[in-house]
Write a protein that holds these residues in place. Structure first.
Motif, mmCIF file in Angstrom:
data_model
loop_
_atom_site.group_PDB
_atom_site.id
_atom_site.type_symbol
_atom_site.label_atom_id
_atom_site.label_comp_id
_atom_site.label_asym_id
_atom_site.label_seq_id
_atom_site.Cartn_x
_atom_site.Cartn_y
_atom_site.Cartn_z
ATOM 1 N N TYR A 13 -30.865 19.411 -39.528
ATOM 2 C CA TYR A 13 -31.383 20.551 -40.302
ATOM 3 C C TYR A 13 -31.191 21.882 -39.574
ATOM 4 C CZ TYR A 13 -34.566 23.545 -42.900
ATOM 5 O OH TYR A 13 -35.091 24.577 -43.635
ATOM 6 N N PRO A 61 -33.227 27.131 -41.729
ATOM 7 C CA PRO A 61 -32.331 26.386 -40.830
ATOM 8 C C PRO A 61 -32.065 27.060 -39.493
ATOM 9 C CG PRO A 61 -31.486 26.345 -43.071
ATOM 10 C CD PRO A 61 -32.634 27.308 -43.063
ATOM 11 N N GLY A 73 -34.091 15.512 -47.948
ATOM 12 C CA GLY A 73 -33.976 16.353 -46.756
ATOM 13 C C GLY A 73 -35.053 16.027 -45.741
ATOM 14 N N GLN A 96 -36.404 17.885 -43.527
ATOM 15 C CA GLN A 96 -37.442 18.910 -43.369
ATOM 16 C C GLN A 96 -38.575 18.711 -44.366
ATOM 17 O OE1 GLN A 96 -34.563 19.356 -44.764
ATOM 18 N NE2 GLN A 96 -34.767 20.619 -46.605
#
Length: 403
Positions: free
Chosen positions: A246, A304, A371, A373
């Protein structure tokens, strides 16, 4: 120096040496399997072999811990772990995964006996009002091991063979055995149940669940802790992916995040050891959950290019850890009679370990689809839910006030 302090620090000095050598071997085994097989399936099998026996056997192992000398059980467990390591060398490696997985399985069985025995024996040598402080010291040793072992393992693995590292672990196990042998641990008070015939083994194992459930507050806390484990277990596994995938970092960035987390863990442990904890342990656990939840959610919301902010969050995640474990374990140690601690601690550990494979599977699929994150946000929300249950369930909120 008080006799209990002498016994405690002698035992834990041996455990520190053994823990460091075992952690170095653990890293070396993972790197060996990665290098020789390159198989994600083998690495997953290695992880399962490492904790599955502890999850499955815990409730039954607790009966032995309550029946027999906990000191002798720890000594035999350490010797079993050392013997399993030596068998790894004797079997020969040759790039094969099966001998390594078999040894990991045997070592996990030894740990399933050793870890709850060590936790159960602590109240026998440590005064009740010093349990939290000693938990902080114990967590400090683990933190130092987590900081040193990756670096030491990298250096040693580059110059030694896996067989040589196995012998290093054997030396660590023997050091733990020697310190246990020279320490005096008071025997448990005689009770009819601890002297029960072997035919009542299954009945005693079932009694462990009833004993834990008899304290509704602490039983509820064990269940809440399993939710916390569901959130945190995958998060620790996804740390490198968060740093490298990420945030677009390298191995160096992943190492920085891990080291910063370990430094926070060590700082929190030292603070807890020096402070000794608050009188209301539940409030301290609540603080730990809230700090962890905020750090996780904030990490998941970062852009990011926010790696350095993630490093700060990693530090606070580390700081929060000891204020949970340093309170949770003493609560269980003080909440039940010493004759039942082996079963109670083994069962509570098993409950948390059972959710681990489910959590790893769910988080892996979720991170792949949504994802990595976003899993940090989910983990933060789950931790916040655990904190809400502590506040919202009266028996859990007040379990520290009961004798």
């Amino acid at each position: 120096m008080y006799q209990w302090k002498k016994n405690f620090f002698i035992i834990w000095s041996g455990q520190a040496v053994s823990q460091l050598s075992s952690s170095i071997l653990q890293f070396a085994i993972v790197w060996y399997l990665t290098e020789k097989t390159g198989s994600a399936l083998v690495l997953s099998a290695a992880m399962l072999a490492g904790f599955l026996p502890q999850a499955v056997l815990g409730p039954f192992i607790g009966v032995y811990i309550d029946r027999y000398s906990r000191k002798k059980i720890m000594i035999v467990s350490d010797l079993l772990i050392a013997l399993a390591s030596l068998l790894l060398v004797a079997a020969g490696l040759g790039g094969r995964a099966l001998p390594v997985l078999s040894v990991l399985l045997a070592r996990s069985v030894g740990s399933a006996f050793h870890n709850p025995s060590l936790q159960a024996v602590t109240p026998q040598i440590v005064p009740a009002d010093q349990l939290t402080r000693c938990a902080g010291y114990s967590q400090s040793l683990q933190s130092v091991s987590q900081i040193l072992s990756p670096a030491l393992a990298a250096v040693i693995y580059s110059v030694w063979s896996l067989s040589s590292i196995v012998f290093l672990d054997v030396i660590g196990a023997l050091a733990a055995v020697c310190t246990l042998c020279i320490c005096h641990i008071p025997p448990l008070p005689a009770r009819s149940e601890t002297a029960a015939p072997k035919e009542s083994f299954l009945r005693e194992a079932a009694a462990g669940f009833r004993i834990l459930r008899s304290n509704r507050g602490l039983f509820g806390l064990v269940l809440v802790s399993s939710l916390y484990t569901f959130a945190l277990m995958p998060t620790s596994a996804l740390f490198p992916l968060m740093s490298m995938s990420y945030f677009g970092g390298t191995n160096v960035h992943a190492s920085i995040a891990e080291i910063v987390f370990s430094i926070g863990l060590l700082l929190g442990s030292l603070v807890l050891g020096g402070w000794g904890g608050s009188k209301n342990k539940i409030r301290t656990i609540l603080f730990s959950f809230l700090l962890m939840s905020a750090s996780l959610i904030f990490s998941g919301l970062l852009p990011p290019d926010g790696f350095w902010a993630f490093s700060v969050c990693s530090f606070f995640m580390g700081v929060s850890g000891p204020f949970y474990w340093g309170m949770y374990t003493p609560l269980l140690q003080q909440g039940f009679e010493q004759q039942y601690l082996g079963r109670v601690l083994s069962i509570s550990s098993s409950v948390q370990l059972v959710v681990a494979p489910v959590a790893l599977s769910v988080s892996g699929i979720f991170a792949e689809l949504c994802g990595v994150q976003n899993w940090f946000i989910v983990a933060g929300v789950l931790t916040l839910a655990a904190a809400s249950l502590i506040v919202g369930v009266p028996s859990i909120r007040s379990c520290d006030r009961k004798p």
